[in-house]
Write a protein that holds these residues in place. Structure first.
Motif, mmCIF file in Angstrom:
data_model
loop_
_atom_site.group_PDB
_atom_site.id
_atom_site.type_symbol
_atom_site.label_atom_id
_atom_site.label_comp_id
_atom_site.label_asym_id
_atom_site.label_seq_id
_atom_site.Cartn_x
_atom_site.Cartn_y
_atom_site.Cartn_z
ATOM 1 N N UNK A 27 0.853 -1.770 -0.438
ATOM 2 C CA UNK A 27 0.038 0.387 -0.075
ATOM 3 C C UNK A 27 0.619 0.967 0.019
ATOM 4 N N UNK A 28 0.952 2.353 -0.760
ATOM 5 C CA UNK A 28 1.489 3.336 -0.683
ATOM 6 C C UNK A 28 1.916 3.869 0.643
ATOM 7 N N UNK A 29 1.153 4.465 1.539
ATOM 8 C CA UNK A 29 1.056 4.662 2.706
ATOM 9 C C UNK A 29 1.838 3.563 3.467
ATOM 10 N N UNK A 30 1.604 2.498 3.216
ATOM 11 C CA UNK A 30 2.904 1.213 3.851
ATOM 12 C C UNK A 30 4.075 1.273 3.605
ATOM 13 N N UNK A 31 4.234 1.569 2.398
ATOM 14 C CA UNK A 31 5.329 1.477 0.891
ATOM 15 C C UNK A 31 6.446 2.690 1.264
ATOM 16 N N UNK A 32 5.605 3.478 1.225
ATOM 17 C CA UNK A 32 6.756 4.752 2.313
ATOM 18 C C UNK A 32 7.965 4.758 3.339
ATOM 19 N N UNK A 33 7.353 3.566 4.352
ATOM 20 C CA UNK A 33 8.065 3.194 5.040
ATOM 21 C C UNK A 33 8.770 1.866 4.999
ATOM 22 N N UNK A 34 9.000 1.048 4.634
ATOM 23 C CA UNK A 34 9.138 0.077 4.625
ATOM 24 C C UNK A 34 8.932 -0.913 2.881
ATOM 25 N N UNK A 35 9.650 -1.736 2.606
ATOM 26 C CA UNK A 35 10.360 -2.043 1.511
ATOM 27 C C UNK A 35 9.508 -3.477 2.314
ATOM 28 N N UNK A 36 9.011 -4.463 0.289
ATOM 29 C CA UNK A 36 8.749 -5.260 0.997
ATOM 30 C C UNK A 36 9.949 -6.696 1.211
ATOM 31 N N UNK A 37 9.067 -7.359 2.336
ATOM 32 C CA UNK A 37 10.315 -8.147 2.728
ATOM 33 C C UNK A 37 10.104 -9.496 1.381
ATOM 34 N N UNK A 38 11.252 -10.332 2.019
ATOM 35 C CA UNK A 38 11.455 -11.548 0.850
ATOM 36 C C UNK A 38 10.766 -12.219 1.456
ATOM 37 N N UNK A 39 10.418 -12.621 2.881
ATOM 38 C CA UNK A 39 8.938 -13.404 3.078
ATOM 39 C C UNK A 39 8.446 -12.532 4.628
ATOM 40 N N UNK A 40 7.620 -13.385 4.810
ATOM 41 C CA UNK A 40 7.205 -12.629 6.818
ATOM 42 C C UNK A 40 7.395 -14.158 7.575
ATOM 43 N N UNK A 41 8.145 -15.435 7.593
ATOM 44 C CA UNK A 41 8.107 -15.942 8.501
ATOM 45 C C UNK A 41 8.659 -15.567 9.631
ATOM 46 N N UNK A 42 8.641 -15.576 10.951
ATOM 47 C CA UNK A 42 9.421 -14.877 11.613
ATOM 48 C C UNK A 42 8.790 -14.115 12.667
ATOM 49 N N UNK A 43 8.045 -12.862 11.790
ATOM 50 C CA UNK A 43 6.507 -12.877 11.998
ATOM 51 C C UNK A 43 5.703 -12.966 12.667
ATOM 52 N N UNK A 44 5.254 -11.625 13.529
ATOM 53 C CA UNK A 44 3.625 -12.130 14.454
ATOM 54 C C UNK A 44 2.671 -11.339 13.663
ATOM 55 N N UNK A 45 1.479 -12.467 13.448
ATOM 56 C CA UNK A 45 0.426 -11.187 12.823
ATOM 57 C C UNK A 45 0.164 -10.630 13.392
ATOM 58 N N UNK A 46 -0.402 -9.229 13.507
ATOM 59 C CA UNK A 46 -1.291 -8.414 13.968
ATOM 60 C C UNK A 46 -2.927 -8.846 13.993
ATOM 61 N N UNK A 47 -3.641 -8.612 14.554
ATOM 62 C CA UNK A 47 -4.851 -9.816 13.937
ATOM 63 C C UNK A 47 -5.912 -8.705 14.609
#
Length: 157
Positions: A27-47
């Motif tokens: 999303x443009x508002x998120x991509x302004x601060x984050x680059x897409x990672x290679x994967x999401x393994x090891x992350x915690x989903x915010x639900x």
């Protein structure tokens, strides 16, 4: 592992979350601060209410002389400004201090990301200093400054 905040739940990313998280991080508002990672393994989903609205990750230094942890987070733009990121960071920070035994936490938003900085201050993070030309803006290729912030366990709001 499942961590419950006041509003959100943090749980390990599972099969099926990756597509949603990939869409969010682009999303443009998120991509302004984050680059897409290679994967999401090891992350915690915010639900929130069963909906995956972002992800949070942490890294730990376990050397007893330098024991500390770092946090990173992104949320879908539809949920910005509602205190959900603050709740997620506070929830993870409490777990890292109380359960993992870290006395110091760090977070390093882009220096221009005032909304994130305001959110992290609510948790108790304090600015340490500017890290010049800290990360490359994946959209423009230019270097941007970062703000190093830290939190001591006893300062956790």
């Amino acid at each position: 592992m499942e961590l419950r905040g006041e509003k959100v739940v943090l749980r390990p990313v599972v099969a099926g979350d990756g597509e949603v998280l990939d869409r969010i991080v682009r999303e443009p508002e998120v991509a302004a601060w984050w680059s897409p990672p290679d994967g999401f393994d090891g992350m915690l989903a915010v639900v929130l209410g069963g909906e995956v609205i972002g992800a949070v990750q942490f890294e730990e230094e376990t050397d007893p002389e330098f024991r500390r942890a770092g946090i990173d987070i992104f949320l879908t733009a539809r949920r910005h400004g509602k205190g959900l990121g603050t709740d997620a960071v506070r929830t993870l920070a409490r777990w890292l201090v109380q359960e993992r035994g870290h006395h110091r936490l760090t977070i390093d938003p882009a220096a221009a990301n005032t909304a994130a900085i305001r959110s992290y201050r609510k948790v108790g993070f304090r600015p340490v200093g500017i890290m010049r030309a800290y990360c490359r803006d994946q959209r423009t290729g230019t270097w941007q400054d970062g703000l190093l912030m830290d939190l001591l366990g006893e300062e956790l709001a």
